[in-house]
Motif scaffolding. Structure first.
Motif, PDB file in Angstrom:
ATOM      1  N   VAL A 415      22.431  -9.702  -3.290  1.00 53.21           N
ATOM      2  CA  VAL A 415      22.580  -8.948  -2.048  1.00 53.21           C
ATOM      3  C   VAL A 415      23.335  -7.640  -2.328  1.00 53.21           C
ATOM      4  CG1 VAL A 415      23.649  -8.962   0.236  1.00 53.21           C
ATOM      5  CG2 VAL A 415      22.398 -10.959  -0.552  1.00 53.21           C
ATOM      6  N   THR A 418      20.901  -5.253  -3.905  1.00 50.62           N
ATOM      7  CA  THR A 418      19.910  -4.800  -2.932  1.00 50.62           C
ATOM      8  C   THR A 418      20.500  -3.781  -1.969  1.00 50.62           C
ATOM      9  OG1 THR A 418      18.950  -7.004  -3.036  1.00 50.62           O
ATOM     10  CG2 THR A 418      18.212  -5.582  -1.237  1.00 50.62           C
ATOM     11  N   PHE A 482      28.792  -9.850   2.503  1.00 44.80           N
ATOM     12  CA  PHE A 482      28.361 -10.966   3.352  1.00 44.80           C
ATOM     13  C   PHE A 482      29.055 -10.996   4.707  1.00 44.80           C
ATOM     14  CE2 PHE A 482      26.711 -14.094  -0.069  1.00 44.80           C
ATOM     15  CZ  PHE A 482      25.529 -13.394  -0.078  1.00 44.80           C
TER      16      PHE A 482
ATOM     17  N   GLY B 378      19.183 -15.177  -1.161  1.00 43.79           N
ATOM     18  CA  GLY B 378      20.144 -14.288  -0.515  1.00 43.79           C
ATOM     19  C   GLY B 378      20.265 -14.617   0.963  1.00 43.79           C
ATOM     20  N   THR B 379      19.109 -14.797   1.612  1.00 41.75           N
ATOM     21  CA  THR B 379      19.102 -15.133   3.033  1.00 41.75           C
ATOM     22  C   THR B 379      19.766 -16.487   3.273  1.00 41.75           C
ATOM     23  OG1 THR B 379      16.948 -14.080   2.997  1.00 41.75           O
ATOM     24  CG2 THR B 379      17.586 -15.143   5.046  1.00 41.75           C
TER      25      THR B 379
END
Ligand SMILES: [K+]
Ligand SMILES: [K+]
Lengths: 495, 495
Positions: A415, A418, A482, B378-379
């Motif tokens: 993440v 990304t 997050f 990731g999700t």
């Protein structure tokens, strides 16, 4: 009761407690604006008014939020934690910008004031100001005070809150922190931990300030630099940053201070309680961090000497160590324009900031502990190819790391990468070139401060959209990505 | 027997079988050098000799390796597979360089000849040659023939070998491929699979060649472009690449050919056997790939139109689709200098090449299936923050993905990023600037071909060290990093 009244009632019930905490935080925060007022009185160089107005606005808003909710009984739950943490940095950044916006010297736009305030509270230290040496002391003090308060917030966040929330594998740290541990309620835990860490933070800051002062800075610079260094923030009172002093002794003081800021305050706590400094070395994360600093310094020194950038070996070593630590710990102090160092050095240091310091410190980046886990997992996958049927557990400090944590760290890494790529592309779309865009996002998401290319010394000249994206980048980095992303998901709001 | 004789005896026993396979491969490979000889005869523009000498050297070496080991009975084991695969690309690249090195037109150094040959066999398509339009046909044909043979090798590698070796989570594909499945011996499996895929590959290549020819290219260009496109290689017979033809119809032929090359040949196989093209859409990886192509084309078109780069919408769409596909499938054809397209577009496309095409195709990059897994993981980590106690399995195509595979994909991703960063820094140390270094490594590790900056059209002008690092980068990318790294570990050699 109508449906909308029921909805409103539920919302009130759920969010009243968040509102109460935020109101309290704002009132405490408002008091901090009186410190620059005192500084303005001492030095008599203006800008008192901006802080007095800022104080009243912040206090009034805090009161307005707190008063109607002060009798709410419900405790903060884990999920509220995300909201409080995100709002803590977002709301406080906005209110912290008020005095900067109101001030006449410097004359800042709303965007610039917010950028500087976010950069302060997230301890990023990227600045949109120039001519720092001529600014009023009150403004300079406010900038490093934002760092210092942000740093305190980060420690509480990293040591007490994130492990409870389980962000990015940080549940690892649940058992290793001071304060009551297995309580699922956030408030008492945060309160206890905060108290213990508060004393530690204040004492260590005082120690660093004495160090700087003894090394020869003015008392004002000593306090400012200590605030900035222990928070691994990087704001300085001078355009030349620490290079202004041009003194190896002051650089050494900074090196010690940045090291303190880059090691877990839970670790400092344990060393202080056991009175045994060897504990630093026994901790695998701290040890790895120190080894990496030495290794990176060695590489940097060799390249500096081989390229003839410095001829004198001790000189090269101290310049290398200082800059490796400054970027590696995501502080962002500079003593020399390292961005024009030869070969791969500038990018090497910038990529090092992705690792950052230890978890539970004030540093940005992904943190050494995650880096260790990523390296161990990568190595394990290669071993598995040779021994397909072997069960190879991932261990750290003698303990097996549960799969759940390994997954969380992987998720965090991907993440992070990304989000980095997306912001990189947005910055390119504002017309900045590749090096500037890449380094600006790296310098903000890792909370370093200075980048390369057009953002090597400050971010004053970049487009407005870029500044707002970088504000987001600083917050994403500081909130370990997050924490911020989760409140953007619909599932978070479904109760 | 002395100790050294025992050691030698064991080594002989273990590696004789690898030597036998490699000898055979070299002999087969030598025969392929006769094809350019025929081309040289047809066009009469020289360089026949280089290929005849190359043929004899390669054949002789193959024979010398095969003859003493031809009676070795042991079957290839999984672990030998790594060695054979790595040597396949390394040794064949070296021998493939011989005719290029010997040729007088072009007059290439050993480094350049090796680079071009590695670039050919890995289907990267980065070239160190300029003035392509005036080169002898034999040389041009050899370049695309290397692509085409490399492409065949990749398909066998991806469909039959890597799933057996378990590289980077590709064990996922074990059950979905043609040929005998649960056999732990490599040879029969590779032989059966290779036969089935061989017919498919030849047929589809013939189809693409007819397409190009029908669209208006010369027969020579039609065959060359088909070889290059189906292997997603990118070598072209013209300095202007496909832009030379300046024909939308030929661009459409290339679009179709690149699409064929970018989809798993296992998938093509299943569609051919079931005679149901809807299977493409039913496969989640192929579907995701197509959706991403459409989405990226839409974004690109919008930016191209909004910036006024193209005024005519259909024109913008076809230019966008072509370039998105070309870089996204890691082919690397160009019809226009997209590297000077406005805003974030060049970097956007280059970053897209990290995803690449489907696993089991001839594309480079990390592959769509891994990207899907990374996104899902990731999700999931974000969902877990909201629902800490929920068990959320990762599914694909209705099936739960085992943890083992998820771990392997994570390991793959982090090792990929790390290897990328290291090579990026080495390239910077050769004096290339950040954009050139970054894009050169991306363009080679993802097997795209052209980069940005100084390597936008060719890699002729970069330092020798950079060329060798990029050779390594192309091989690392093509061998899915792990396959090459594993044979560098001591554990691999311990039996
Ligand atoms: K910083
Ligand atoms: K290619």
């Amino acid at each position: 009761m109508s449906l909308s009244a029921i909805v409103r009632g539920r919302l009130n019930y759920y969010y009243a407690v968040v509102q109460r905490v935020l109101g309290l935080l704002l009132m405490i925060f408002s008091v901090s604006m009186l410190a620059p007022v005192v500084v303005a009185l001492i030095y008599g160089d203006g800008e008192m008014e901006a802080f007095i107005i800022g104080f009243f606005i912040t206090l009034a808003t805090g009161l307005a939020a707190w008063l109607p909710t002060r009798h709410v009984q419900r405790e903060l739950k884990i999920r509220d934690g995300f909201l409080v943490v995100v709002l803590f940095w977002m709301v406080l950044s906005l209110f912290g910008a008020i005095p900067l916006w109101l001030a006449t010297r410097p004359d800042m736009s709303f965007t610039d004031a917010t950028f500087e305030s976010v950069s302060g509270l997230t301890t990023t230290g990227a600045t949109v100001l120039t001519g720092l040496d001529t600014l009023p002391h009150a403004i300079l003090f406010w900038r490093v005070l934002l760092h210092w308060m942000g740093g305190m917030g980060i420690i509480v966040l990293a040591v007490a809150v994130l492990p409870m929330l389980g962000v990015g594998g940080m549940q690892l740290y649940r058992a290793e922190t001071p304060g009551p541990i297995k309580d699922s309620k956030l408030t008492p835990r945060i309160r206890e931990t905060a108290k213990a860490l508060w004393y530690l933070y204040v004492s260590l800051t005082a120690f660093c300030a004495l160090l700087f002062w003894a090394a020869g800075t003015t008392p004002f610079d000593a306090i400012s630099d200590a605030f900035s260094a222990i928070a691994t923030g990087g704001f300085s009172n001078h355009d030349l940053s620490l290079g202004y002093h041009d003194s190896p002794v002051i650089e050494l003081a900074a090196i010690v201070s940045m090291l303190i800021g880059a090691i877990s305050f839970g670790m400092h706590f344990s060393v202080w309680r056991s009175a045994n400094p060897l504990n630093y070395w026994r901790d695998s994360e701290t040890r790895t961090f120190l080894i990496m600093v030495v290794a990176a310094t060695a590489v940097t020194t060799i390249v500096l000497l081989a390229s003839g950038t410095y001829v004198d070996a001790p000189d090269a070593v101290i310049k290398a160590l200082f800059q490796v630590l400054s970027i590696g710990t995501t502080t962002g102090f500079t003593t020399t324009d390292y961005t024009i160092w030869p070969s791969f050095l500038p990018m090497f240091l910038l990529l090092g900031s992705f690792i950052g310091g230890c978890a539970g410190s004030t540093t940005g980046g992904m943190k050494v502990v995650r880096f260790i886990l990523l390296a161990k997992q990568g190595t394990r996958e290669i071993s598995r190819l040779v021994h397909p049927n072997a069960e190879i557990p991932i261990k750290m400090g003698g303990k097996v790391i549960p799969d759940r944590v390994v997954h969380a760290v992987w998720g965090f890494f991907s993440v992070y990468v990304t989000v980095f790529a997306v912001m990189f592309l947005i910055l390119l779309s504002t017309g900045l070139n590749e090096l500037t865009s890449f380094s600006a996002v790296a310098a903000t998401i890792n909370n370093v401060g200075p980048g390369l290319g057009a953002v090597a010394s400050n971010m004053a000249g970049i487009p407005k959209l870029a500044k707002w994206v970088l504000c987001m980048s600083m917050l994403l980095g500081r909130l370990e990505v997050f924490t911020l992303l989760v409140i953007l998901t619909p599932a978070f709001w479904r109760r």
